[in-house]
Enzyme design. Structure first.
Site, PDB file in Angstrom:
ATOM      1  N   ARG A   1       0.821  -1.225   0.092  1.00  0.00           N
ATOM      2  CA  ARG A   1      -0.042  -0.080  -0.117  1.00  0.00           C
ATOM      3  C   ARG A   1       0.818   1.394  -0.072  1.00  0.00           C
ATOM      4  O   ARG A   1       0.559   2.164  -0.629  1.00  0.00           O
ATOM      5  CB  ARG A   1      -0.873  -0.063   0.985  1.00  0.00           C
ATOM      6  CG  ARG A   1      -1.866   1.287   1.388  1.00  0.00           C
ATOM      7  CD  ARG A   1      -3.149   1.142   2.044  1.00  0.00           C
ATOM      8  NE  ARG A   1      -3.009   0.134   3.229  1.00  0.00           N
ATOM      9  CZ  ARG A   1      -2.359   0.860   4.322  1.00  0.00           C
ATOM     10  NH1 ARG A   1      -1.926   2.218   4.599  1.00  0.00           N
ATOM     11  NH2 ARG A   1      -2.084   0.081   5.621  1.00  0.00           N
TER      12      ARG A   1
ATOM     13  N   TYR B   1     -15.757  16.832 -15.593  1.00  0.00           N
ATOM     14  CA  TYR B   1     -16.546  15.233 -15.737  1.00  0.00           C
ATOM     15  C   TYR B   1     -17.559  15.139 -14.712  1.00  0.00           C
ATOM     16  O   TYR B   1     -17.296  15.727 -13.493  1.00  0.00           O
ATOM     17  CB  TYR B   1     -15.110  14.420 -15.625  1.00  0.00           C
ATOM     18  CG  TYR B   1     -15.780  12.938 -15.220  1.00  0.00           C
ATOM     19  CD1 TYR B   1     -16.619  12.140 -16.108  1.00  0.00           C
ATOM     20  CD2 TYR B   1     -15.430  12.284 -14.030  1.00  0.00           C
ATOM     21  CE1 TYR B   1     -16.987  10.911 -15.812  1.00  0.00           C
ATOM     22  CE2 TYR B   1     -15.957  11.021 -13.608  1.00  0.00           C
ATOM     23  CZ  TYR B   1     -16.735  10.240 -14.712  1.00  0.00           C
ATOM     24  OH  TYR B   1     -17.073   9.121 -14.308  1.00  0.00           O
TER      25      TYR B   1
ATOM     26  N   ASP C   1      -6.880  18.701 -14.853  1.00  0.00           N
ATOM     27  CA  ASP C   1      -7.378  17.462 -15.445  1.00  0.00           C
ATOM     28  C   ASP C   1      -6.883  17.344 -16.855  1.00  0.00           C
ATOM     29  O   ASP C   1      -7.463  18.106 -17.647  1.00  0.00           O
ATOM     30  CB  ASP C   1      -8.771  17.303 -15.182  1.00  0.00           C
ATOM     31  CG  ASP C   1      -9.137  15.651 -15.501  1.00  0.00           C
ATOM     32  OD1 ASP C   1      -8.635  15.301 -16.199  1.00  0.00           O
ATOM     33  OD2 ASP C   1     -10.192  15.199 -14.925  1.00  0.00           O
TER      34      ASP C   1
ATOM     35  N   LYS D   1      -8.362   6.116 -19.674  1.00  0.00           N
ATOM     36  CA  LYS D   1      -8.815   6.433 -21.084  1.00  0.00           C
ATOM     37  C   LYS D   1      -7.357   5.992 -21.919  1.00  0.00           C
ATOM     38  O   LYS D   1      -7.178   5.169 -22.101  1.00  0.00           O
ATOM     39  CB  LYS D   1      -9.049   7.876 -20.877  1.00  0.00           C
ATOM     40  CG  LYS D   1     -10.131   8.168 -19.808  1.00  0.00           C
ATOM     41  CD  LYS D   1     -11.363   7.580 -19.993  1.00  0.00           C
ATOM     42  CE  LYS D   1     -12.825   7.571 -19.162  1.00  0.00           C
ATOM     43  NZ  LYS D   1     -12.472   8.102 -17.735  1.00  0.00           N
TER      44      LYS D   1
HETATM   45  C1  LIG Z   1     -12.107  14.049 -17.544  1.00  0.00           C
HETATM   46  C2  LIG Z   1     -12.282  13.034 -16.869  1.00  0.00           C
HETATM   47  N1  LIG Z   1     -11.680  12.933 -15.543  1.00  0.00           N
HETATM   48  C3  LIG Z   1     -11.674  12.080 -14.643  1.00  0.00           C
HETATM   49  C4  LIG Z   1     -12.666  10.790 -14.867  1.00  0.00           C
HETATM   50  C5  LIG Z   1     -12.687   9.837 -13.710  1.00  0.00           C
HETATM   51  O1  LIG Z   1     -11.966   8.750 -14.035  1.00  0.00           O
HETATM   52  P1  LIG Z   1     -12.068   7.136 -13.730  1.00  0.00           P
HETATM   53  O2  LIG Z   1     -13.445   6.782 -14.344  1.00  0.00           O
HETATM   54  O3  LIG Z   1     -11.083   6.611 -14.243  1.00  0.00           O
HETATM   55  O4  LIG Z   1     -12.478   7.177 -12.143  1.00  0.00           O
HETATM   56  C6  LIG Z   1     -13.248  10.711 -16.126  1.00  0.00           C
HETATM   57  C7  LIG Z   1     -13.808   9.547 -16.268  1.00  0.00           C
HETATM   58  O5  LIG Z   1     -14.757   9.482 -17.415  1.00  0.00           O
HETATM   59  C8  LIG Z   1     -12.745  11.877 -17.091  1.00  0.00           C
HETATM   60  O6  LIG Z   1     -13.406  11.714 -18.237  1.00  0.00           O
END
Ligand SMILES: Cc1ncc(COP(=O)(O)O)c(C=O)c1O
Length: 380
Positions: free
Chosen positions: A46, A98, A169, A194
């Site tokens: 961890r 998101y 992000d 992604k």
């Molecule tokens: C721009 C963006 N940030 C964060 C996330 C969250 O990621 P996760 O689904 O891997 O937890 C997503 C998920 O679709 C996203 O599109």
């Protein structure tokens, strides 16, 4: 080393007699100590695991940064950076982020006594008028799903002059196309589910930073939250990254053609893609990124039935998420962004006729043919 080579050859360089071309999967929760009091680099998975650390080192190298942290999901990465916030602080956040991030802001910020303000356009935001409580700004650029572009360099310098921390992000771009730390941001977060992983087969998150103090605090929280990326998923993420540049090149090529096809089809009320000169953020995107990514959104004209269009598509699977080799379509208002209230959706333009496409790396002729046949069948 150039990015494409680093993606393949980067990561830890352990000095062992066994020299596999791939970094091994260390499926061990605990590690033997040489002697009492000597914990070594790895003690308990961890806190630190070699396979996870390999992808953390790689993520940092790709960004030209000092530190990487690999988490169990993109949301765990976002929650990790939000763990830096203290009660009473305030966050400025761009208007379409998101849906999961938005849910966190709506619910968890309130529970933790953290305030927030939605910023419609950071590029024109007057930082001199910002509330003194603002400690942090959170930017998603291009934003999800409307592809708004924030000038990271200009906005970071204004925010930093006010003592604010800047989080970006960078999921839609990856470090292959955009490097927010070089543009002045403090922390970069990714849903590595992604493009980094690239095959829609794992859930993963990454955080990349340069600052020692921020890293130490995040590392502590990573350990106590425990939402770490597993060794096997770390291995799969490392494997995905090896082909990131070549996948991304094909993604970009296909997406530009899909965007132009929608523009020329006459079926779209509006096409949201930063690669189109008509996009408001076109110039800023050109300045700060090496490409436009592979997500585009399209508002279909009312002569077309969105439901029939989605159902008739054959190559574009109807699914949330993005960034995999396969093409996907989603309806943000009812899928990825259903956590937004109807009023907020209307206010920012997440309309009923808006569809978001994640363009994959299939043959472009098949994708365009698929779009055309679905348009034909969905015309009222
Ligand atoms: C721009 C963006 N940030 C964060 C996330 C969250 O990621 P996760 O689904 O891997 O937890 C997503 C998920 O679709 C996203 O599109």
């Amino acid at each position: 080393m150039k990015y494409e080579s680093l993606a393949i050859h980067g990561g830890r360089k352990d000095k062992t007699d066994i020299k596999g071309v791939n970094y091994p999967v260390y499926l061990s929760s605990t590690f033997i100590q040489e002697k009492l009091g000597d914990f070594g680099e790895f003690m308990y998975s961890r806190s630190n695991n070699p396979t996870r650390n390999n992808v953390e080192v790689l993520a940092a190298q790709l960004e030209g940064a000092k530190y990487g942290l690999a988490m169990a999901s993109g949301m765990a990465a976002t929650a990790l950076v939000f763990s830096l916030l203290k009660p009473g602080e305030k966050v400025l956040i761009n208007s379409n982020v998101y849906g999961g991030t938005w849910s966190y802001v709506l619910k968890v910020f309130e529970e933790r006594n953290i305030d927030y303000e939605i910023v419609t356009n950071f590029n024109t935001y007057d930082f001199d008028k910002a509330d003194e409580k603002v400690s942090t700004i959170f930017i998603e650029t291009p934003s999800n799903p409307l592809l708004d572009v924030t000038d990271i360099q200009v906005v970071s310098s204004k925010a930093k002059a006010k003592g604010m921390r800047v989080i970006v992000d960078n999921t839609f771009m990856t470090s292959y196309l955009q490097k927010p730390l070089e543009l002045g941001a403090d922390i970069v977060v990714y849903s590595a589910t992604k493009y980094y992983a690239g095959h829609s087969d794992i859930i993963a998150g990454l955080v990349v930073v340069n600052d020692d103090a921020i890293y130490n605090e995040l590392k502590f929280h990573q350990k106590v939250l425990g939402a770490i990326l597993s060794p096997f998923d770390s291995f799969l993420l490392t494997r995905g990254i090896k082909t990131l540049p070549i996948r991304m090149d094909r993604h970009l090529e296909n997406t530009m053609k899909v965007a132009q096809y929608f523009v020329n089809s006459g079926a779209a009320e509006k096409v949201y893609y930063t690669g189109l000169e008509t996009h408001e953020g076109y110039q800023i995107q050109k300045k700060q990124a090496k490409g436009d990514g592979a997500v585009l959104s399209v508002a279909l004209k009312k002569e077309y039935d969105c439901t029939i269009f989605c159902n008739e598509l054959e190559f574009f699977d109807l699914a949330v998420s993005l960034g995999g080799v396969e093409s996907l379509v989603c309806h943000p208002a009812s899928m990825t962004h259903e956590s937004y209230s109807k009023e907020l959706q209307d206010q920012i333009g997440i309309t009923e006729n808006l569809l978001r496409f994640s363009v994959g790396i299939e043959n472009i002729d098949d994708l365009l043919m698929d779009i055309q046949q679905a348009l034909d069948k969905s015309r009222k």
